[in-house]
Enzyme design. Structure first.
Site, PDB file in Angstrom:
ATOM      1  N   ILE A 469     -28.137  15.688  15.331  1.00  0.00           N
ATOM      2  CA  ILE A 469     -27.304  15.881  14.139  1.00  0.00           C
ATOM      3  C   ILE A 469     -26.259  14.770  14.009  1.00  0.00           C
ATOM      4  O   ILE A 469     -25.201  14.960  13.397  1.00  0.00           O
ATOM      5  CB  ILE A 469     -26.640  17.264  14.149  1.00  0.00           C
ATOM      6  CG1 ILE A 469     -25.788  17.475  15.406  1.00  0.00           C
ATOM      7  CG2 ILE A 469     -27.697  18.357  14.052  1.00  0.00           C
ATOM      8  CD1 ILE A 469     -25.018  18.790  15.404  1.00  0.00           C
ATOM      9  N   GLY A 512     -27.147  21.470  23.684  1.00  0.00           N
ATOM     10  CA  GLY A 512     -28.393  20.833  23.327  1.00  0.00           C
ATOM     11  C   GLY A 512     -28.906  19.839  24.348  1.00  0.00           C
ATOM     12  O   GLY A 512     -29.978  20.023  24.939  1.00  0.00           O
ATOM     13  N   ILE A 593     -22.446  11.330  32.233  1.00  0.00           N
ATOM     14  CA  ILE A 593     -22.422  10.774  30.881  1.00  0.00           C
ATOM     15  C   ILE A 593     -23.707   9.977  30.691  1.00  0.00           C
ATOM     16  O   ILE A 593     -23.934   8.963  31.354  1.00  0.00           O
ATOM     17  CB  ILE A 593     -21.178   9.890  30.666  1.00  0.00           C
ATOM     18  CG1 ILE A 593     -19.908  10.727  30.865  1.00  0.00           C
ATOM     19  CG2 ILE A 593     -21.209   9.264  29.286  1.00  0.00           C
ATOM     20  CD1 ILE A 593     -19.779  11.921  29.938  1.00  0.00           C
ATOM     21  N   PRO A 596     -22.834   6.034  27.537  1.00  0.00           N
ATOM     22  CA  PRO A 596     -21.398   5.834  27.294  1.00  0.00           C
ATOM     23  C   PRO A 596     -21.072   5.435  25.859  1.00  0.00           C
ATOM     24  O   PRO A 596     -20.011   5.787  25.346  1.00  0.00           O
ATOM     25  CB  PRO A 596     -21.031   4.719  28.276  1.00  0.00           C
ATOM     26  CG  PRO A 596     -22.050   4.809  29.362  1.00  0.00           C
ATOM     27  CD  PRO A 596     -23.315   5.244  28.683  1.00  0.00           C
ATOM     28  N   THR A 598     -22.587   6.272  22.847  1.00  0.00           N
ATOM     29  CA  THR A 598     -22.538   7.407  21.921  1.00  0.00           C
ATOM     30  C   THR A 598     -21.611   8.503  22.427  1.00  0.00           C
ATOM     31  O   THR A 598     -21.034   9.246  21.629  1.00  0.00           O
ATOM     32  CB  THR A 598     -23.943   7.975  21.681  1.00  0.00           C
ATOM     33  OG1 THR A 598     -24.563   8.275  22.939  1.00  0.00           O
ATOM     34  CG2 THR A 598     -24.802   6.984  20.921  1.00  0.00           C
ATOM     35  N   GLN A 602     -18.647  10.530  20.447  1.00  0.00           N
ATOM     36  CA  GLN A 602     -18.511  11.981  20.369  1.00  0.00           C
ATOM     37  C   GLN A 602     -17.090  12.428  20.716  1.00  0.00           C
ATOM     38  O   GLN A 602     -16.483  13.246  20.022  1.00  0.00           O
ATOM     39  CB  GLN A 602     -19.495  12.643  21.329  1.00  0.00           C
ATOM     40  CG  GLN A 602     -20.906  12.706  20.801  1.00  0.00           C
ATOM     41  CD  GLN A 602     -21.051  13.734  19.711  1.00  0.00           C
ATOM     42  OE1 GLN A 602     -21.091  14.928  19.954  1.00  0.00           O
ATOM     43  NE2 GLN A 602     -21.109  13.278  18.481  1.00  0.00           N
ATOM     44  N   GLY A 665     -22.122  19.469  28.008  1.00  0.00           N
ATOM     45  CA  GLY A 665     -21.956  19.158  26.596  1.00  0.00           C
ATOM     46  C   GLY A 665     -20.648  18.456  26.324  1.00  0.00           C
ATOM     47  O   GLY A 665     -19.627  18.734  26.961  1.00  0.00           O
ATOM     48  N   GLU A 668     -18.058  19.176  21.587  1.00  0.00           N
ATOM     49  CA  GLU A 668     -16.978  20.014  21.088  1.00  0.00           C
ATOM     50  C   GLU A 668     -15.664  19.891  21.857  1.00  0.00           C
ATOM     51  O   GLU A 668     -14.591  20.120  21.296  1.00  0.00           O
ATOM     52  CB  GLU A 668     -17.453  21.469  21.063  1.00  0.00           C
ATOM     53  CG  GLU A 668     -18.551  21.639  20.015  1.00  0.00           C
ATOM     54  CD  GLU A 668     -19.246  22.976  20.057  1.00  0.00           C
ATOM     55  OE1 GLU A 668     -18.906  23.846  19.243  1.00  0.00           O
ATOM     56  OE2 GLU A 668     -20.154  23.142  20.884  1.00  0.00           O
TER      57      GLU A 668
END
Length: 708
Positions: A469, A512, A593, A596, A598, A602, A665, A668
């Site tokens: 996404i 994910g 990680i 690194p 991307t 995030q 993850g 968030e």
């Protein structure tokens, strides 16, 4: 296959890689849900209610059916009946907001009352705007406040209430007490790509080309709603321009499937930006009360975090803001409570860090206020209250590197040079301040399947129903597969976003990449057992499949989280109330990680959203007509480049010896604590607490006046 000696030379995980689909995206080759061509495509346009509560008396469809290009008008009188009596994703009943055109009830402004389908989008829109709907208007209530008489405890995806100890006794015995109310407003996702779906029925099989966060999720919901065999449903979603929790199963997908069945031809339904304010979900406003009691040395005796959020009348969705306290801090008396108020508004939904984002604002602001009362450095206060096990669950932590995040972040940010006194620094007319906050987000995993094919030409093809996404998941899985197969990344092709590849976890809950990576690694291990060194691969290739259900079930029962320390420096103009974030730093403990390049995007993306949350974002509902004022991006303000001069993110070593993947993850945790860090910095600059978001200039000036 490479030899063992070559293995370290081709390690890909942990090194920076540009997106494997990057060229396709910047050249326009990558096709999103609204770009995929279909022969004989009909275009649907949703007609939304103009009243906030009522019933449909009549829909005058006959004149519209005579308009040029119009193919049909679908409403509650003609739509197929849907099944809503089932248990869906995460063990909960489906959101009835996607079960459209089933009755004449209007539960909120912007509820879909009809779908007009025409040969072109322009014809569909013109006809939809001409459709006359007669309503019986009923009184509505959209007024949200924390002491609403109808508020009630609600579970959602976690228990509504947790409790231990004697809260009042511990508060009475505390040397320092904070008892304050914090509020956050209604907020909206609005990914760059609006929601769009195309449905086609062919030979008894339903195909949907969609923009979603999980093809498996959409297949399951559509199969249940339309009483279909899941094997007869295929959902494709190759490229997605952002989701943030909003791209699950929505009204437009269901309407497209209905219309395609009735017309016997493909039908596409895309949402406009204003329609997304009603149909794509949102983050509920919250009213939160935090009561903290501590000894003179700052150690917590009492922690009470209660949150009230708002939901619609036809479906209860909880914004579990009090849940963050269940992970972060312990106390002898510990109470958390999530409550709901049902109002005549669209149902909220998951939005980046649901619960943690607004909850951390209240909790981390209250911790800062407690540090001030105790005369203790805000970082030191947090570290003194580091729990040795889950405060509510009692489970051991599978690593908790929050201290390392604060140590590294404080060093890089120059925290030791901070004068703790508020209003102590100036730069011309600007008051300067710095603030900090902690962050955490659960690191879960869910069963997934994957297949890998060893091709005759020496390449490998990975197929998995993952969803990228915008996070870079396709690239991350390429690197994971390359290492698992001991080959270079350019020998791996990852195909995603197709339910025919088998069930897999959605892109949600920051689960994910971790879930998909385990499936890919397992498939790679299975494939290597079938490959004979030096033997030729047959023309059709060799394909193996993995299913991680048993591996996920076998994971040790521990509390697993990503952690972070947020730092912010702000400048405040006391004459105008303007707040500028000069720099932000986030340091995170988030497992291995993978990429690194991307990953940093995030983290910083979440932090920038935190700036936006702190200073800009606020959807205001007009109580008279029940809808948001200015339902567009001209009126719903978000942070822009001018608001973000310097945002940096980094990470510390973080391992979990019990986790076979080691990935957590990161989508968030970047937003968690960011708004609190900004608010705490505003206090340090001005000496006045900001307990209500966003921190608008008028609120800064009013608070300064009250303080004077």
């Amino acid at each position: 296959m490479t030899t063992t000696a070559q293995k370290t030379a081709v390690r890909a995980v942990g090194t920076a890689h540009v997106r494997v689909e990057g060229r396709d995206k910047v050249t326009g080759t990558a096709r999103y849900a609204g770009d995929v061509p279909f022969a004989g495509l009909g275009h649907g346009w949703l007609v939304l209610s103009t009243v906030a509560r009522g019933r449909i008396r009549d829909i005058e469809s006959a004149p519209v059916l005579e308009m040029p290009g119009v193919l049909t008008v679908l409403d509650h009188r003609s739509a197929p009946r849907l099944n809503t009596d089932y248990i869906g994703l995460m063990g909960i009943k489906p959101d009835p907001t996607c079960a459209v055109f089933q009755n004449d009830t209007v539960p909120h402004l912007g509820w879909p009352v009809a779908l007009v389908v025409a040969e072109t989008p322009e014809q569909a829109r013109e006809a939809a705007e001409a459709l006359v709907v007669d309503y019986e208007v009923l009184p509505h209530d959209t007024g949200f406040h924390g002491d609403h008489p109808d508020s009630h405890p609600a579970d959602g995806h976690m228990p509504g209430v947790t409790d231990k100890g004697d809260l009042e006794a511990e508060l009475a015995a505390s040397a320092a007490v904070v008892d304050e109310e914090y509020t956050t407003p209604e907020e909206h996702h609005h990914p760059m790509e609006p929601h769009a779906a195309t449905a086609r029925w062919e030979d008894g099989r339903l195909e949907v080309v969609d923009s979603n966060q999980g093809a498996t999720w959409v297949v399951g919901e559509l199969a249940n709603l339309f009483s279909l065999d899941p094997a007869s449903v295929r959902v494709r979603s190759e490229h997605v321009g952002g989701g943030f929790g909003s791209k699950g199963v929505r009204a437009h997908q269901v309407a497209a499937v209905m219309a395609a069945r009735i017309l016997g031809r493909p039908v596409r339904v895309a949402l406009t930006r204003p329609q997304m304010f009603a149909l794509a979900g949102h983050r509920s406003p919250t009213v939160q009360r935090a009561r903290l009691g501590a000894d003179a040395d700052g150690r917590l005796r009492a922690l009470d975090h209660r949150s009230v959020s708002r939901t619609g009348t036809i479906y209860e969705f909880v914004e579990p803001s009090a849940g963050v306290a269940r992970t972060m801090y312990d106390a002898d008396a510990h109470h958390t409570e999530n409550r709901l108020v049902r109002l005549d508004v669209p149902s909220p939904t998951f939005m980046r860090a649901p619960g943690e984002a607004p909850g951390s604002f209240a909790l981390e602001s209250a911790l800062d206020e407690l540090a001030e009362k105790c005369g203790i450095d805000p970082i030191e206060l947090r570290l003194r209250n580091e729990p040795d096990k889950g405060p509510v669950s009692g489970l051991p932590f599978a690593g908790r590197n929050l201290r390392a995040c604060f140590d590294e972040g404080a060093r890089r940010f120059g925290w030791d040079r901070r004068d703790p006194r508020p209003r102590a620094r100036r730069d011309g007319r600007w008051l300067l301040g710095t603030g900090t906050a902690a962050a955490s987000f659960p690191a879960g995993a869910a069963p997934s399947t994957a297949t890998i094919t060893a091709e005759a030409d020496g390449r490998f093809t990975v197929r998995i129903s993952a969803a990228d996404i915008g996070t870079g998941a396709r690239t991350a899985l390429t690197l994971v597969a390359a290492d698992a197969l001991e080959v270079a990344p350019d020998r791996v092709t990852v195909r995603i976003g197709d339910s025919d590849f088998g069930p897999a976890m959605i892109a949600g809950g920051s689960m994910g990449t971790r879930s998909w990576s385990l499936a890919v690694i397992t498939a790679a291990g299975n494939l290597r057992e079938h490959l004979v060194p030096g033997a030729a691969i047959p023309a059709g290739g060799i394909t193996v499949r993995s299913d991680t259900t048993a591996q996920i079930a076998a994971l040790t029962n521990r509390e697993r989280h990503s952690y972070g320390a947020q730092f912010a420096e702000v400048a405040v103009d006391p004459a105008t109330g303007e707040v500028r974030v000069r720099r932000m730093l986030g340091v995170f403990a988030a497992g291995r990680i993978v990429n690194p390049l991307t990953a940093r995007g995030q983290f910083t993306g979440g932090m920038i959203w935190g700036i936006s949350m702190a200073l800009h974002e606020e959807a205001v509902r007009d109580p008279a007509f029940g809808g948001p004022v200015g339902a567009d991006l001209a009126n719903y303000h978000v942070a822009t480049h001018a608001d973000v001069p310097r945002v940096e993110a980094d990470w510390v070593e973080d391992t979990d010896p019990d986790d076979p993947v080691g990935i957590k993850g990161i989508g968030e945790v970047g937003i968690v604590g960011a708004a609190a860090a900004v608010a705490n910095a505003v206090w340090h600059a001005t000496g006045v607490r900001q307990r209500h978001l966003p921190i608008r200039p008028d609120r800064v000036l009013t608070a300064a006046g009250d303080d004077a």
